[in-house]
Enzyme design. Structure first.
Site, PDB file in Angstrom:
ATOM      1  N   SER A 238       0.819  -1.206   0.000  1.00 38.65           N
ATOM      2  CA  SER A 238       0.000   0.000   0.000  1.00 38.65           C
ATOM      3  C   SER A 238       0.854   1.257   0.000  1.00 38.65           C
ATOM      4  CB  SER A 238      -0.915   0.015   1.237  1.00 38.65           C
ATOM      5  OG  SER A 238      -1.603   1.244   1.316  1.00 38.65           O
TER       6      SER A 238
ATOM      7  N   HIS B 187      -1.132  -1.027  -4.324  1.00 37.61           N
ATOM      8  CA  HIS B 187      -2.440  -0.661  -3.783  1.00 37.61           C
ATOM      9  C   HIS B 187      -2.467   0.839  -3.509  1.00 37.61           C
ATOM     10  CE1 HIS B 187      -6.265  -1.721  -1.879  1.00 37.61           C
ATOM     11  NE2 HIS B 187      -5.967  -0.824  -0.940  1.00 37.61           N
TER      12      HIS B 187
ATOM     13  N   ASP C 140      -4.700   3.814  -2.010  1.00 37.28           N
ATOM     14  CA  ASP C 140      -5.841   4.186  -1.176  1.00 37.28           C
ATOM     15  C   ASP C 140      -6.191   5.648  -1.378  1.00 37.28           C
ATOM     16  OD1 ASP C 140      -6.457   1.774   0.330  1.00 37.28           O
ATOM     17  OD2 ASP C 140      -4.500   2.037   1.278  1.00 37.28           O
TER      18      ASP C 140
ATOM     19  N   MET D 217      -8.613   8.600  -0.288  1.00 37.38           N
ATOM     20  CA  MET D 217      -9.512   8.957   0.812  1.00 37.38           C
ATOM     21  C   MET D 217      -9.951  10.409   0.667  1.00 37.38           C
ATOM     22  SD  MET D 217      -7.364   7.352   3.978  1.00 37.38           S
ATOM     23  CE  MET D 217      -6.626   5.712   3.891  1.00 37.38           C
TER      24      MET D 217
ATOM     25  N   HIS E  88      -8.207   1.781  -4.685  1.00 34.45           N
ATOM     26  CA  HIS E  88      -9.252   1.571  -3.677  1.00 34.45           C
ATOM     27  C   HIS E  88      -9.857   2.928  -3.324  1.00 34.45           C
ATOM     28  CE1 HIS E  88     -10.155   0.244   0.758  1.00 34.45           C
ATOM     29  NE2 HIS E  88     -11.245   0.451   0.060  1.00 34.45           N
TER      30      HIS E  88
ATOM     31  N   MET F 159     -11.973   5.088  -1.250  1.00 32.01           N
ATOM     32  CA  MET F 159     -12.678   5.287   0.019  1.00 32.01           C
ATOM     33  C   MET F 159     -13.264   6.690  -0.003  1.00 32.01           C
ATOM     34  SD  MET F 159     -10.212   3.366   2.761  1.00 32.01           S
ATOM     35  CE  MET F 159      -8.649   3.502   1.874  1.00 32.01           C
TER      36      MET F 159
ATOM     37  N   MET G   5     -12.205  -5.446   4.275  1.00 36.95           N
ATOM     38  CA  MET G   5     -11.450  -4.596   5.183  1.00 36.95           C
ATOM     39  C   MET G   5     -11.340  -5.303   6.529  1.00 36.95           C
ATOM     40  SD  MET G   5     -10.490  -2.008   3.462  1.00 36.95           S
ATOM     41  CE  MET G   5      -9.727  -1.193   4.869  1.00 36.95           C
TER      42      MET G   5
ATOM     43  N   ASP H 110      -7.383  -6.302   3.365  1.00 37.28           N
ATOM     44  CA  ASP H 110      -6.622  -5.081   3.643  1.00 37.28           C
ATOM     45  C   ASP H 110      -6.810  -4.679   5.095  1.00 37.28           C
ATOM     46  OD1 ASP H 110      -5.426  -2.623   3.728  1.00 37.28           O
ATOM     47  OD2 ASP H 110      -6.715  -1.674   2.236  1.00 37.28           O
TER      48      ASP H 110
END
Length: 217
Positions: free
Chosen positions: A7, A32, A34, A36, A65, A67, A136, A174
């Site tokens: 990540s 990965h 993330d 956000m 991913h 979020m 998650m 994850d």
């Protein structure tokens, strides 16, 4: 055979190109990412410009991913930035099936993520349309959290669901993944493990990536 998806959230942001090169040398095939928004989760990370820049310096598989709330607003933008897989949260997309269709219409793989307290039965009417399920194993929003033990049973149950309904779906996990629990997660059915601080926080990132890969084959 399971694979590792380090990540980027835990990497040294002053040296992202070098950090990515280290995990590739160590044998990683996935990165990965993330994203956000400070609304769906309490933290803010990075977005489209960073991903677009990184796409120019690596051929790793970009596992994006989202979020974020209402992710359907930005699907095309993330595809154009270089995403290979786009995963959205079931909890954040009001019309989940439509969002999955939008992702797949651009020729990239579509995933659905579930927060720890979300039951897997919400996947019943979408599982045949997706390529990946992300469980998650911590509450999303921050790196460095501890694995929630109850998620081991959830991973097993999701594996059973996949094998029964759509065996081609990738099962990704994850949160709180370390060398000490990676093998157990693979034995429970995980195909793809996301690890952040356990990889990028290591003194030797290349060697740590290799350790993971040897452990989870």
């Amino acid at each position: 055979m399971a694979k590792l998806a380090p990540s980027l959230l835990s990497a040294d942001f002053a040296n992202l190109k070098e950090e990515i090169e280290k995990i590739k040398v160590g044998g990683a095939e996935f990165l990965h990412l993330d994203v956000m928004d400070g609304n769906f989760v309490p933290n803010i990370s990075f977005g489209i410009p960073v991903i677009k820049s990184l796409r120019k310096v690596t051929d790793l598989i970009f596992d994006v991913h989202l979020m974020i709330e209402k992710p359907e607003r930005y699907i095309k933008d993330f595809v154009q930035a270089g995403a290979d897989i786009i995963t959205v949260h079931q909890e954040a997309s009001l019309h989940l099936h439509r969002t999955i269709q939008e992702i797949k219409s651009h020729g990239v793989k579509a995933g659905v993520s579930l927060n720890p307290a979300t039951p897997i039965d919400v996947l019943e009417y979408i599982i045949k349309d997706i390529d990946l399920i992300l469980i998650m194993s911590v509450n999303p929003g921050f790196g460095g959290q501890s694995f929630i033990p109850a998620m081991l049973d959830k991973i097993r149950a999701t594996r059973d669901l996949i094998d029964r309904e759509n065996p081609g779906v990738i099962l990704e996990v994850d949160g709180g993944i370390k060398l000490s629990n990676a093998k157990e997660l693979v034995e429970a059915g995980a195909d793809l493990l996301v690890a952040g601080s356990e990889v990028f926080g290591a003194e030797d990132v290349v060697e740590r990536t290799r350790e993971f890969n040897k452990l989870i084959v």
